[in-house]
Design a protein around this motif. Sequence first.
Motif, short mmCIF file in Angstrom:
data_model
loop_
_atom_site.label_atom_id
_atom_site.label_comp_id
_atom_site.label_asym_id
_atom_site.label_seq_id
_atom_site.Cartn_x
_atom_site.Cartn_y
_atom_site.Cartn_z
N UNK A 39 0.86 -1.19 0.00
CA UNK A 39 0.00 0.00 0.00
C UNK A 39 0.89 1.23 0.00
N UNK A 40 0.78 2.01 -1.07
CA UNK A 40 1.67 3.15 -1.29
C UNK A 40 0.88 4.45 -1.15
N UNK A 41 1.39 5.36 -0.34
CA UNK A 41 0.71 6.64 -0.12
C UNK A 41 0.47 7.34 -1.45
N UNK A 42 -0.78 7.82 -1.64
CA UNK A 42 -1.15 8.53 -2.86
C UNK A 42 -1.42 9.99 -2.50
N UNK A 43 -0.44 10.87 -2.67
CA UNK A 43 -0.60 12.27 -2.24
C UNK A 43 -1.73 12.99 -2.96
N UNK A 44 -1.91 12.71 -4.25
CA UNK A 44 -2.95 13.39 -5.03
C UNK A 44 -4.33 13.04 -4.49
N UNK A 45 -4.59 11.76 -4.31
CA UNK A 45 -5.91 11.34 -3.84
C UNK A 45 -6.10 11.69 -2.36
N UNK A 46 -5.02 11.71 -1.61
CA UNK A 46 -5.13 12.14 -0.21
C UNK A 46 -5.63 13.58 -0.14
N UNK A 47 -5.03 14.48 -0.93
CA UNK A 47 -5.44 15.88 -0.92
C UNK A 47 -6.86 16.03 -1.44
N UNK A 48 -7.19 15.28 -2.49
CA UNK A 48 -8.54 15.36 -3.04
C UNK A 48 -9.57 14.88 -2.03
N UNK A 49 -9.25 13.82 -1.31
CA UNK A 49 -10.16 13.29 -0.30
C UNK A 49 -10.36 14.30 0.83
N UNK A 50 -9.28 14.94 1.23
CA UNK A 50 -9.38 15.94 2.29
C UNK A 50 -10.21 17.14 1.84
N UNK A 51 -10.04 17.54 0.58
CA UNK A 51 -10.81 18.68 0.06
C UNK A 51 -12.30 18.36 0.00
N UNK A 52 -12.64 17.13 -0.38
CA UNK A 52 -14.04 16.74 -0.56
C UNK A 52 -14.74 16.44 0.76
N UNK A 53 -14.00 15.87 1.72
CA UNK A 53 -14.64 15.41 2.96
C UNK A 53 -14.27 16.23 4.18
N UNK A 54 -13.16 16.94 4.09
CA UNK A 54 -12.67 17.65 5.26
C UNK A 54 -11.99 16.75 6.26
N UNK A 55 -11.82 15.47 5.92
CA UNK A 55 -11.18 14.51 6.82
C UNK A 55 -9.68 14.45 6.56
N UNK A 56 -8.93 13.98 7.54
CA UNK A 56 -7.47 14.01 7.45
C UNK A 56 -6.85 12.67 7.07
N UNK A 57 -7.68 11.69 6.71
CA UNK A 57 -7.15 10.36 6.38
C UNK A 57 -6.24 10.40 5.15
N UNK A 58 -5.17 9.64 5.22
CA UNK A 58 -4.34 9.45 4.04
C UNK A 58 -4.98 8.39 3.15
N UNK A 59 -4.74 8.49 1.85
CA UNK A 59 -5.25 7.53 0.88
C UNK A 59 -4.05 6.78 0.29
#
Length: 751
Positions: free
Chosen positions: A268-288
């Motif tokens: 499982x490799x950290x995905x910075x792009x999807x992590x930021x997108x997820x945070x922008x959409x949900x306001x949550x701090x989880x890494x993707x």
Amino acid sequence: MCRKLVTGSLIAMLLITGITACRKEAWDEYYGRPDTLESPIYQVLQSKGNFTHLLAAIDKAGYKNTLSGAGYWTLFAPHDSAFQVYFKEAGIAGVAQMDSITCQKIVTYCLVFNSFKKDRVDDYQSNAGWVPNTAFKRRTANYKGIYDGTNTAGAPVKAISSNRNNLGGIFWVEADNNNKHLPIFTDTFFNARAIPTADYSYFYPAASFRGFNVADGSVVMQDIPAENGVIHVINKVITPLASIDEYLSSKPDYSEFKKLFDKYLVNYVLNPVMTQRYKNLTGKSDDVYTKVYNGLLAFSPNNENYLKVQDNDAQRDGYTLFVPKNDVLLNYIQNVLLEHYQNLDQIPVNILYDFINAHMWQSSVWPSKFNNTFSYLGEPARFNASTDIIDKQVLSNGFFYGTNKVQEANVFSTVYSKVYLDPKYSYMNRLLDQDLKATITNPNQQYVMLMVSNQAWNDAGYFADATVDNNQNFQWRFIPKNGGAQVVGSSALVRMLRLINQLVIPAPSNNLKTLTGSGVAQSIGGEYVRWDNNQLYTSGNMDSTVIFVANSSASKTTANGVVHYIDKLLTYTETNIGLHIAKLGTPTTSPFNSFWRFMQNSPLYNRTTGEINGIAAGVFYSVFIPNNAAIQKAVNDGLLPTTGATSGGNKVPNFAPTAALDIERVSRFIQYHILNKKAVATDGNESGSYETLLRKNNGDPTTIFVSNSAPNVMRLTDMNNEYGNVILANSNYLSNRCVIHLIDNYLKFNL
């Protein structure tokens, strides 16, 4: 005055209004929506009257505007009766009881990018243009996106699937949603690909094939035009098919196979792009994290894009995975993969790669084509489609077969497997990989292989040494037992490859399958191995009194032959052939003595080095030596020189002639008794006419016909149709890429 002005202004305004109206009418006529243009997909469905449930699902999914506006879509639309069946199976009354996510899945999975009528839907959109009737899938608007997963440490994570096959480290591309594909089966596709429609029934036994099917549903009305695409009506509500990764994860019967992926072949490799997108959409701090399969696998089971060699190649093909059920897999792991290891953590990871890849195909394995569709390892599916398959699925990115047996890969079932799976034979494994792996893993050819452990190689002076060279292939060292100069690197490798070629024997007959009795067999390298009641000999024995013993009780049978475990490395000689003839012929009581006495005085022979003129290093030869009686006969018949005296009725041989003609007669006699570029032994395998060292006056070679049709019997026919027989008790003497035989007659040539 004022009245006139008002009247004039009114007239002007009416004129302007009239002109504007005329212009708008002309504009609308030219640029307006034609009355003959079909309505958008959404409105067409409304007008039909039997898509109320689908329209409700479209509304709840938020796709009304999409299907009411501009675009270029193909919609496979389930009618109301199809939804009634779906509601009954789901235990609900209607769309009102479905959430928006469920509705979105149904709508997006039946919505295909681009507009395809039936006559185009099975055409492949290649980079070079349309390829008719070769496609059976289309990309849909459905994709999984971010989901709740579990990483390799067992911790919950937000995850996203790979959308590439991890070639060159590329496993995820930002602009790609990893859209799922919808399987579409047409009669023209099956006919063009020579696939029987029975293959469709194999996957969907409860469905009927009607010439145009989508998964297990049938198209009941086709090619309905719309402003923004085309509609095909289907009789089944089709929910998004799982990917191979999703299906495997959902089935407990295959959990042991999945564990191999999870423990050894997934990261499982950290995905910075999807992590930021997820945070922008949900306001949550989880890494993707991206779920990444090892790049040495045939494909990533969570990648929906097939190979992506061309943009649309998933239209025409997909992956296939065969997965043995848990008990079958565990039994195979214990008895085959772990025969020489305590657990899977100990085995080299390349063994796991081979095992998994043996079950992976970078192509669609149709049920009727198991025998001629080849895996990532280049092997057919060794399963009976009727008896070995317990589960068969068409999935979004390929085919899945659950099995009651393991794919018998060549590397795990042939003679090669015995070195591959045993760390005590890693030297042989490395050498075979460089030279003979592709040959001895062929299940259609039988072999005998002599197993020599690393320790036995060391005892013979051969060592793996990483300090010798940066190239692993050359990391070898040879320390001669006689104290000579060490040989390292590529030079040591050359020696070891010659030795490994002596240890592999093609087996067209039963030669060497058992070490009882005696015989001779030709190795794959062309040199011969002799055996006599569990004792094996090669040409190296000519320089040593050591007997190489093989333990026949340690023999094992594989799918393409037998292996025998021996306790010493069989070596080869570097002594010149002439010195071996000298060793055989020097004793005065030797049956080789008379031939040797002529040869030692011939200008063909170098007494210092043992070289014979005309014999080159690295070339195969056979020497047929007439016994003493046959040499005497040749002297009596005038083929060999005489002193002029007689003894007991026989002419006395002149072993050291000085006359040029006599010297030439001896040279020609010797040359005619040596086969050029050919080693033969009494193995019963090869017969034919072979050239000798002797040339005719016109430069053509002279020949001897060798009859070798049965083991331990060899007859030679010369150019005068006279023959001699090999004397078995004094033959098959192994020299430097040469076999020396004693024969009961001399051979006569014609020039």
